[in-house]
Design a protein around this motif. Structure first.
Motif, PDB file in Angstrom:
ATOM      1  N   ARG A   4      25.155  10.702 -35.301  1.00 28.08           N
ATOM      2  CA  ARG A   4      24.857   9.392 -35.894  1.00 28.08           C
ATOM      3  C   ARG A   4      26.130   8.683 -36.318  1.00 28.08           C
ATOM      4  O   ARG A   4      26.324   7.490 -36.051  1.00 28.08           O
ATOM      5  N   GLU A   5      27.028   9.407 -36.994  1.00 30.13           N
ATOM      6  CA  GLU A   5      28.288   8.816 -37.419  1.00 30.13           C
ATOM      7  C   GLU A   5      29.141   8.399 -36.220  1.00 30.13           C
ATOM      8  O   GLU A   5      29.790   7.356 -36.234  1.00 30.13           O
ATOM      9  N   SER A   6      29.147   9.235 -35.191  1.00 30.20           N
ATOM     10  CA  SER A   6      29.932   8.913 -34.003  1.00 30.20           C
ATOM     11  C   SER A   6      29.400   7.649 -33.333  1.00 30.20           C
ATOM     12  O   SER A   6      30.171   6.811 -32.853  1.00 30.20           O
ATOM     13  N   TYR A   7      28.071   7.503 -33.311  1.00 31.93           N
ATOM     14  CA  TYR A   7      27.482   6.288 -32.726  1.00 31.93           C
ATOM     15  C   TYR A   7      27.894   5.052 -33.528  1.00 31.93           C
ATOM     16  O   TYR A   7      28.242   4.013 -32.956  1.00 31.93           O
ATOM     17  N   LEU A   8      27.852   5.144 -34.849  1.00 32.18           N
ATOM     18  CA  LEU A   8      28.220   3.999 -35.681  1.00 32.18           C
ATOM     19  C   LEU A   8      29.689   3.636 -35.501  1.00 32.18           C
ATOM     20  O   LEU A   8      30.052   2.456 -35.517  1.00 32.18           O
ATOM     21  N   ILE A  11      19.996   4.855 -23.862  1.00 36.02           N
ATOM     22  CA  ILE A  11      18.807   5.639 -24.189  1.00 36.02           C
ATOM     23  C   ILE A  11      17.870   4.831 -25.079  1.00 36.02           C
ATOM     24  O   ILE A  11      16.650   4.791 -24.874  1.00 36.02           O
ATOM     25  N   ALA A  12      18.443   4.144 -26.076  1.00 34.78           N
ATOM     26  CA  ALA A  12      17.623   3.373 -27.006  1.00 34.78           C
ATOM     27  C   ALA A  12      16.915   2.211 -26.316  1.00 34.78           C
ATOM     28  O   ALA A  12      15.793   1.843 -26.675  1.00 34.78           O
ATOM     29  N   LEU A  13      17.546   1.604 -25.308  1.00 35.83           N
ATOM     30  CA  LEU A  13      16.955   0.465 -24.600  1.00 35.83           C
ATOM     31  C   LEU A  13      16.072   0.898 -23.442  1.00 35.83           C
ATOM     32  O   LEU A  13      15.544   0.050 -22.716  1.00 35.83           O
ATOM     33  N   LEU A  43      18.235   1.616 -36.673  1.00 33.36           N
ATOM     34  CA  LEU A  43      17.815   1.610 -35.273  1.00 33.36           C
ATOM     35  C   LEU A  43      18.047   2.976 -34.627  1.00 33.36           C
ATOM     36  O   LEU A  43      17.232   3.452 -33.836  1.00 33.36           O
ATOM     37  N   PHE A  44      19.159   3.601 -34.966  1.00 29.43           N
ATOM     38  CA  PHE A  44      19.444   4.941 -34.454  1.00 29.43           C
ATOM     39  C   PHE A  44      18.371   5.922 -34.915  1.00 29.43           C
ATOM     40  O   PHE A  44      17.832   6.702 -34.118  1.00 29.43           O
ATOM     41  N   ASP A  45      18.045   5.887 -36.214  1.00 34.21           N
ATOM     42  CA  ASP A  45      17.050   6.808 -36.757  1.00 34.21           C
ATOM     43  C   ASP A  45      15.691   6.587 -36.109  1.00 34.21           C
ATOM     44  O   ASP A  45      14.979   7.548 -35.774  1.00 34.21           O
ATOM     45  N   LYS A  46      15.322   5.333 -35.920  1.00 37.26           N
ATOM     46  CA  LYS A  46      14.012   5.027 -35.352  1.00 37.26           C
ATOM     47  C   LYS A  46      13.894   5.570 -33.937  1.00 37.26           C
ATOM     48  O   LYS A  46      12.877   6.182 -33.568  1.00 37.26           O
ATOM     49  N   ARG A  47      14.938   5.366 -33.140  1.00 35.09           N
ATOM     50  CA  ARG A  47      14.883   5.842 -31.761  1.00 35.09           C
ATOM     51  C   ARG A  47      14.887   7.365 -31.715  1.00 35.09           C
ATOM     52  O   ARG A  47      14.196   7.981 -30.894  1.00 35.09           O
TER      53      ARG A  47
END
Length: 613
Positions: free
Chosen positions: A575-579, A510-512, A596-600
């Protein structure tokens, strides 16, 4: 066969099975082992009490390792206490299961010297009676006397009951515990009484008929109650050979799948099993009697006092002869009567009707009350109307009492009944496995106070997703997000956490910008749905600060996180799960990935600012 302490420790290394990796690491290096033995320059202070911390530290050479993803046998051999705790937290885990070597997990924990793991298994219900075949082997291979003392502390405890049997035990007056204080005794809904030598045994026709072909036949013929007779009383044991102890033991087994009787009565119990036309129980009792005789002879030769009791676990019988299978059969009889439209007493021994959306479910009060506190209170306090009042059939006679339920559909209540009768989830259809279907099932489980059903629903959904992925079908992001919200609302971490992990695994795509465009729209709607109420404007989300959210490198975590203590917001835990999925180590690297997570996340939310306001 597995290595035991009777094997020659100086023998060839290939005599040890490769499977016992924990012991292999300790003993394989002879120089290291000699060095360790050299440090033990004084006799260990073994005693009857538990080992003190300084005493257990002498066994520092016992290596505990991590077994991520391993089963219970692998975790116990490795000494992975956290993995063992996690596995024992699942109802489907059988702590007394045997592997291909006929060894339970406790065998390997004691063999490898993992004291804490062995204690955890014992707390989870592992059996270790020294005068049984399996228990004797466990005592024999224990690495040290500290572990043997631990086993002796637990060995007299009876085997744990399965969840269904635990519930049914409350319905059996033979197992009833005295009420505390002024607490009123719970109704038992007894409809059959056996009298033997002046002692009364209060029972339930439905349970006896479901568990024994002999009882089923007699209750349909010679023991049919007269019209208006609520409780049928029968005097039994006219030949004088039947004892109260043997009858009590077999009747308790009908409700609990546990047989606990003195060896002197075991022969009579075996004959009773034959009379009840229960060949599986008869065979299991006969086999256990022979095994106990051998153990008793060996114990007497060693001068050991033996408590002569026969203890039979439910695993001794095949699944089709256990309580869940028999109650499933009872529910099947009721379903057949429902198809015929019968609202009166019938061959299923039902004693109450539950009306849902015009459909009358034939049920048994003893099972409803034992399995759910909600139904226990409902049966005592609600007005049970004659079925003709609800059905409009005023020409019928002797109809069963009926209770009308709202806020649930007939399809959902059918699943609820199947779980209450068997403690297992039936096969769910595609409509029931949809996000809305799962929400309905979890709502019903929550309303009827069936916490175990919520866990079973979560397991069914996860198994369905895994099966779909094996077949090449990947669940949509929208489905996962809806499940996540549903699980969060009903506080079901067994479903919520796997969904968090599944969504986090897709975050990089999703981010890319590699994910389908619809995924971004769905995720934006998800953000709008779960954002805290105080975020009334899109600017609040765009100003989302790393410090105010879970996961900052300073350890200032507000959310529960996956596997954490309690729940944070879904966005925090995502967010924690992604990290965790990105394997971000604490420090600058973790903060960078978090940024990067927050920005996206902010970019996706900004795309739908109009919908957010």
């Amino acid at each position: 066969m597995p290595y035991t302490s009777s094997d020659d420790e100086s023998g060839p290394q290939e005599d040890w099975p490769a499977r016992d990796e924990a012991m292999h690491e300790v003993f394989a290096d002879e120089e290291r082992w000699a060095e360790v033995l050299g440090t033990l320059d004084e006799e260990l202070p073994f005693g009857e009490d538990d080992p003190e911390p300084e005493e257990t530290e002498r066994f520092f050479f016992i290596i505990s390792r991590v077994a991520p993803g391993g089963n219970l046998f692998q975790a116990t051999r490795a000494g992975d206490l956290e993995r063992v705790k996690y596995l024992l937290g699942h109802e489907s885990t059988d702590v007394n299961a045997l592997d291909e070597w006929d060894c339970p997990p406790l065998y390997y924990a004691c063999l490898a010297g993992h004291y804490n793991v062995a204690e955890q298994l014992l707390e989870g219900g592992a059996q270790c009676n020294e005068h049984t075949f399996d228990g004797d082997r466990i005592h024999y291979v224990s690495l040290n006397l500290h572990i043997r003392n631990l086993l002796r502390r637990y060995e007299a405890r009876p085997p744990p009951l399965a969840p269904l049997a635990t519930s049914m035990r409350q319905a059996c007056s033979l197992c009833a515990q005295p009420s505390a204080g002024d607490e009123a005794p719970r109704p038992t809904y007894t409809d059959l009484v056996f009298v033997l030598n002046g002692e009364r045994f209060e029972l339930h026709r439905a349970i006896l008929a479901a568990r024994s072909p002999y009882y089923h036949k007699m209750l349909r013929t010679a023991w049919v109650p007269a019209r208006g007779e609520a409780v049928r009383t029968l005097a039994i044991g006219g030949n004088g050979r039947l004892t109260r102890e043997a009858l009590r033991a077999i009747l308790v087994y009908l409700y609990t799948d546990r047989l606990d009787v003195e060896m002197d009565e075991a022969g009579l119990v075996e004959k009773l099993a034959q009379k009840l036309q229960w060949p599986e129980l008869q065979t299991a009792v006969a086999a256990e009697r022979e095994r106990r005789k051998c153990n008793f002879k060996r114990a007497r030769k060693g001068g050991t006092d033996v408590v002569k009791r026969l203890l039979l676990r439910r695993q001794s019988l095949p699944p089709q002869a256990q309580l869940p299978a028999h109650l499933r059969q009872l529910r099947g009889w009721a379903a057949a009567e429902e198809e015929r439209g019968n609202l009166a007493a019938g061959a299923d021994f039902a004693d109450v009707l539950i009306a849902v959306e015009g459909h009358f479910f034939r049920c048994h009060r003893v099972i409803l009350a034992a399995r759910s506190l909600y139904f226990s209170a409902l049966l005592q306090r609600s007005d049970q109307l004659p079925a003709d009042v609800l059905s409009g059939d005023n020409d019928s006679h002797d109809l069963l009492p009926a209770i009308k339920l709202g806020d649930v559909t007939a399809d959902v209540f059918e699943v609820v009944l199947a779980f209450m009768y068997t403690h297992e989830m039936p096969t769910l259809g595609r409509r029931q496995l949809s996000s809305s279907g799962i929400d309905s099932l979890l709502s019903a489980a929550d309303m009827y106070l069936l916490e175990a059903m919520q866990r079973a629903i979560a397991d069914a959904v996860i198994n369905d997703i895994e099966q779909s992925m094996r077949e090449g079908t990947t669940p949509s992001l929208e489905y996962l997000l809806r499940l996540m919200i549903t699980a969060d609302e009903h506080v079901v971490p067994q479903l919520r956490d796997p969904c968090l992990v599944a969504v986090a695994m897709r975050w990089d795509a999703i981010a890319l910008g590699e994910a389908p465009p619809r995924d971004c729209l769905v995720l934006a709607e998800f953000i709008r749905s779960v954002a805290p109420k105080e975020w009334s404007r899109i600017d609040d989300l765009l100003e989302w600060d790393v410090v105010t959210v879970a996961g900052a490198s300073g350890g200032n975590i507000e959310g529960g996180g996956v596997g954490g203590l309690g729940f944070g917001t879904l966005l925090q835990d995502l967010r924690e799960s992604y990290l965790e999925h990105a394997k971000a180590e604490p420090g600058a690297g973790r903060d960078q990935k978090a940024a990067l997570f927050d920005k996206r996340l902010q970019q996706i939310a900004a795309q739908t600012a109009d919908n957010f306001e």
